[in-house]
Write an enzyme that holds these catalytic residues in place. Structure first.
Site, mmCIF file in Angstrom:
data_model
loop_
_atom_site.group_PDB
_atom_site.id
_atom_site.type_symbol
_atom_site.label_atom_id
_atom_site.label_comp_id
_atom_site.label_asym_id
_atom_site.label_seq_id
_atom_site.Cartn_x
_atom_site.Cartn_y
_atom_site.Cartn_z
ATOM 1 N N ASN A 25 1.242 -1.278 -0.037
ATOM 2 C CA ASN A 25 0.183 0.181 -0.100
ATOM 3 C C ASN A 25 0.655 1.498 0.215
ATOM 4 O OD1 ASN A 25 0.929 -0.653 2.783
ATOM 5 N ND2 ASN A 25 -1.188 0.615 3.637
ATOM 6 N N GLU A 33 0.547 4.799 1.033
ATOM 7 C CA GLU A 33 -0.177 6.247 1.130
ATOM 8 C C GLU A 33 -0.432 7.276 0.745
ATOM 9 O OE1 GLU A 33 -0.993 5.931 5.139
ATOM 10 O OE2 GLU A 33 -2.552 3.791 5.095
ATOM 11 N N ALA A 54 -0.845 12.238 1.651
ATOM 12 C CA ALA A 54 -1.132 13.153 2.273
ATOM 13 C C ALA A 54 -2.182 13.504 2.222
ATOM 14 C CB ALA A 54 0.235 14.267 2.562
ATOM 15 N N CYS A 90 -4.000 0.161 -2.691
ATOM 16 C CA CYS A 90 -4.170 -0.517 -2.534
ATOM 17 C C CYS A 90 -3.030 -1.511 -1.678
ATOM 18 C CB CYS A 90 -5.267 -1.298 -2.168
ATOM 19 S SG CYS A 90 -6.199 -0.781 -1.036
ATOM 20 N N GLU A 111 -3.333 -4.392 -3.175
ATOM 21 C CA GLU A 111 -3.450 -5.280 -4.336
ATOM 22 C C GLU A 111 -3.765 -4.990 -5.662
ATOM 23 O OE1 GLU A 111 -4.867 -4.732 -1.413
ATOM 24 O OE2 GLU A 111 -6.263 -5.978 -0.625
ATOM 25 N N CYS A 171 -10.100 -5.267 0.433
ATOM 26 C CA CYS A 171 -10.864 -4.249 0.146
ATOM 27 C C CYS A 171 -12.084 -4.509 -0.667
ATOM 28 C CB CYS A 171 -11.016 -2.179 0.259
ATOM 29 S SG CYS A 171 -10.384 -1.958 -1.061
ATOM 30 N N CYS A 225 -10.870 -3.606 -4.145
ATOM 31 C CA CYS A 225 -9.739 -4.570 -4.603
ATOM 32 C C CYS A 225 -10.238 -6.036 -5.138
ATOM 33 C CB CYS A 225 -9.036 -4.706 -3.345
ATOM 34 S SG CYS A 225 -7.504 -2.838 -3.657
HETATM 35 N N1 THU Z 1 -5.152 -1.470 1.864
HETATM 36 C C1 THU Z 1 -5.036 -1.842 1.602
HETATM 37 O O1 THU Z 1 -3.484 -2.075 1.106
HETATM 38 N N2 THU Z 1 -5.584 -2.917 0.813
HETATM 39 C C2 THU Z 1 -6.995 -3.336 1.354
HETATM 40 O O2 THU Z 1 -7.246 -4.199 0.462
HETATM 41 C C3 THU Z 1 -7.610 -2.663 2.052
HETATM 42 C C4 THU Z 1 -6.627 -1.566 2.976
HETATM 43 C C5 THU Z 1 -4.694 -0.092 2.830
HETATM 44 C C6 THU Z 1 -4.579 1.170 2.534
HETATM 45 C C7 THU Z 1 -4.260 2.176 3.955
HETATM 46 O O3 THU Z 1 -3.265 2.198 3.405
HETATM 47 C C8 THU Z 1 -4.567 1.176 4.668
HETATM 48 O O4 THU Z 1 -4.802 -0.442 3.963
HETATM 49 C C9 THU Z 1 -5.659 1.196 5.764
HETATM 50 O O5 THU Z 1 -7.228 1.314 5.448
#
Ligand code: THU
Length: 137
Positions: free
Chosen positions: A50, A52, A54, A61, A63, A92, A95
């Site tokens: 993942n 992120e 700001a 994500c 995936e 999620c 994804c």
């Molecule tokens: N996240 C993923 O990388 N994959 C998912 O399927 C669910 C959420 C990440 C996004 C964010 O950086 C962190 O998890 C919290 O939501």
């Protein structure tokens, strides 16, 4: 082409790759690191973590990062996905939708950071009543 049979050795390689890439996650806001490793039909492992931002909504994500990377490298046939996160949560909804585009029957194994198997199901089990290309014909 016959679907590749996934061995426990394949899963071990995949899980190791997902655990390794998880360390590269850019997650300064949530602190929730996710590692994803896809096994392609021809035996390659493609990873994603993942990333992120700001501007929170721009987060990508693990995936979806893995799928985008794989497609950019010319891979579209996937036979297994290993996912590693601290809670062992499933992908999620966004994804799941992206995964089902390429590999509805693919098994997804969810693993805790120490490497212990948490659960496993296919993408289509994770996304029943999916929207896919059949709706567009
Ligand atoms: N996240 C993923 O990388 N994959 C998912 O399927 C669910 C959420 C990440 C996004 C964010 O950086 C962190 O998890 C919290 O939501």
């Amino acid at each position: 082409m016959a679907t590749k049979k996934i061995t426990e050795r394949d899963w071990e390689r995949l899980i190791r790759a997902a655990r390794d890439v998880r360390k590269r996650a850019h997650a300064p806001y949530s602190k929730y690191r996710v590692g994803a490793a896809l096994l392609t039909q021809d035996g390659k492992i493609i990873t994603g973590c993942n990333v992120e931002n700001a501007s929170y909504g721009l987060t990508i994500c693990a995936e979806r990062g893995a799928i985008c990377s794989a497609v950019a490298q010319g891979h579209r046939k996937f036979v297994a996905l290993a996912l590693v996160s601290s809670s062992g949560a499933g992908p999620c909804g966004a994804c799941r939708q992206v995964l089902v585009e390429f590999a509805p029957e693919m098994p997804v194994r969810i693993v805790l950071p120490a490497g212990k198997k948490h659960r496993q199901s296919t993408v289509e089990e994770l996304l029943p009543s999916r929207f896919d290309s059949s709706a567009l014909t």
